[in-house]
Design an enzyme around this catalytic site. Structure first.
Site, short mmCIF file in Angstrom:
data_model
loop_
_atom_site.label_atom_id
_atom_site.label_comp_id
_atom_site.label_asym_id
_atom_site.label_seq_id
_atom_site.Cartn_x
_atom_site.Cartn_y
_atom_site.Cartn_z
N ALA A 1 7.49 -4.95 -0.29
CA ALA A 1 7.61 -5.53 0.33
C ALA A 1 8.67 -4.47 1.95
O ALA A 1 8.22 -3.95 3.23
CB ALA A 1 8.58 -6.47 0.45
N GLU A 2 9.79 -4.32 1.20
CA GLU A 2 10.50 -2.71 2.20
C GLU A 2 9.44 -1.86 2.60
O GLU A 2 9.51 -1.31 3.86
CB GLU A 2 11.50 -2.12 1.67
CG GLU A 2 12.65 -1.35 2.30
CD GLU A 2 13.91 -0.68 1.50
OE1 GLU A 2 14.23 -0.95 -0.35
OE2 GLU A 2 13.87 0.38 1.85
N ARG A 3 8.65 -1.11 1.91
CA ARG A 3 7.53 0.23 2.16
C ARG A 3 6.65 -0.84 2.76
O ARG A 3 5.95 0.24 4.39
CB ARG A 3 7.16 0.34 0.97
CG ARG A 3 8.61 0.99 0.17
CD ARG A 3 7.63 1.54 -1.29
NE ARG A 3 9.18 1.75 -1.93
CZ ARG A 3 8.97 2.03 -3.24
NH1 ARG A 3 8.47 1.86 -4.51
NH2 ARG A 3 10.74 2.26 -4.17
#
Ligand SMILES: Cc1cc2nc3c(=O)[nH]c(=O)nc-3n(C[C@H](O)[C@H](O)[C@H](O)COP(=O)(O)OP(=O)(O)OC[C@H]3O[C@@H](n4cnc5c(N)ncnc54)[C@H](O)[C@@H]3O)c2cc1C
Length: 389
Positions: free
Chosen positions: A247-249
């Site tokens: 999700a962060e990426r």
């Protein structure tokens, strides 16, 4: 530029309505304040509360925790709209909850959800994620901060570095080694450590960019942390960290092409207005080609990111393909940002080197998105291992 019309297959009326509300908020409450926040080296707490009241921190969180249970395109909307302010530090600081809170939302006990996740979603508290150590960030399995059981507590010793919101955070989601016998991934767990825990030290770090974001070096000196602050199962920290990274990426990818778009818009406006040799710069073919190259790369990065999100929401890809394409999208978007920041500064000429232009700031902020959340090299390693290359 590439504003998709409402109700496409990607964005519903709800997404679009939220986008418009957030855009107005960013224009009024965020963009004009960026220089002051950069001078201060941190964001004021009130702004966390204001975006909390708008529901920004909880867009993809369950309603029983105060979120609105939106799909990941809501997170994309948040990321795109906040990025319009042209300051990565603002987005990083306001977004540290999006990496600190999910392990608790997804794996935490009911007590942690109530004590930690809910006030963060409401904007009353700030959370941060602490994985990277001075000894290395890419090789998560080698982390050394240890948590040794002592009755109902863990005793935590070690260091974390480059931690976003590290000076202000009320809650840290910290990756620690709970099993000293297990080297590598196996002995790692996530612990929630409160910011006022005795023995926790913080030092602010100075950076090339992201000036509005407080980045800290943390030290843990015999910090006593209740066993009940364990997030998820003991030994499952590495697996949970990896899920967090996907999700962060995607969020980083959406920030990167959005910052590229800020550069494009600034360069386009400048080129249409600036006169040289008796005509606007935009009438020089070489400048127009630069602008087209920018637009082309932004469109490609954005389209790739949307496609990955769409296919993930609709469960169209096996996990290895999702992880590999997410890694590729991060590289595609951050390369796009670097290209566009460089082109925009060149088109703006001397003005592009001056503080006060978005392109100057974004030019200084390109590298961090190719490093944070997994470096380009690690993204390529991951893509190749997931695809069996
Ligand atoms: C402004 C900023 C904010 C950050 N915020 C956070 C945060 O909130 N929380 C957090 O936990 N971390 C945070 N980080 C840390 C970030 O995630 C790490 O910097 C990143 O993961 C890289 O780790 P490292 O800096 O230790 O570099 P290293 O892991 O030491 O790598 C150094 C270089 O070697 C390369 N390399 C390493 N291994 C390989 C390999 N196997 N093959 C090829 N090349 C390799 C890397 O790609 C890199 O180019 C932040 C970093 C910055 C700059």
């Amino acid at each position: 530029m590439f504003e998709l019309s409402p109700n496409t297959h990607y964005f519903s009326e709800d997404h679009t309505a939220f986008r418009h509300a957030l855009r107005a908020f960013v224009d009024k409450e965020i963009t004009p304040n960026v220089p002051a926040w950069e001078d201060a080296g941190r964001m004021p707490r009130e702004i966390f509360k204001k975006i909390g009241d708008m529901g920004v921190q909880g867009v993809i969180c369950p309603t029983n925790l105060g979120g609105s249970n939106g799909d990941f395109f809501m997170q994309i909307v948040v990321s795109e709209e906040l990025s319009r302010c042209g300051a990565g530090g603002v987005c990083a600081s306001l977004g540290s909850h999006s990496i600190g809170n999910p392990p608790i939302v997804n794996h935490g006990s009911d007590d942690l959800k109530t004590r930690v996740a809910m006030p963060v979603i409401a904007g009353d508290k700030i959370s941060a994620l602490a994985i990277t150590e001075p000894g290395g960030g890419s090789d998560v399995g080698a982390l050394r901060t240890n948590a040794v059981r002592d009755g109902d507590h863990f005793i935590v010793n070690g260091e974390k570095t480059f931690i976003t919101s590290g000076m202000q955070a009320d809650f840290f989601t910290v990756a620690v080694r709970t099993d000293a016998q297990k080297a590598g991934h196996g002995g790692i767990s996530f612990l929630m450590i409160e910011g006022d825990t005795p023995g926790l030290g913080r030092t602010q770090l100075k950076k090339m960019g992201w000036w509005a974001s407080d980045t800290a070096h943390l030290t843990f000196d015999n910090c006593r942390v209740p066993v009940t602050n364990l997030i998820g199962q003991e030994g499952e920290g590495f697996k949970n960290a990896m899920m967090n990274f996907n999700a962060e990426r995607l969020t980083i990818a959406s920030q990167a092409y959005s910052f590229a778009e800020v550069c494009y818009r600034e360069a386009l406006a400048w080129a249409q207005d600036r006169q040289a040799f008796g005509k606007p710069l935009s009438q020089q073919q070489v400048i127009r080609h630069k602008l087209v190259d920018m637009a082309m790369k932004i469109d490609a990065a954005k389209t790739l990111t949307y496609d990955i999100v769409y296919r993930h929401i609709h469960k169209m890809d096996p996990l290895n393909v999702h992880i590999a394409r997410t890694s590729m999208a991060k590289i595609t978007a951050t390369d796009t940002m670097q290209f566009c920041a460089d082109a925009a500064v060149q088109i703006l000429g001397g003005m592009g080197y001056m503080q006060g232009t978005a392109s100057e700031r974004i030019y200084r902020e390109t590298k961090v998105l190719s490093i944070g959340g997994g470096t380009d090299e690690i993204m390529r390693n991951l893509a190749s291992s997931q695809l069996g290359i």
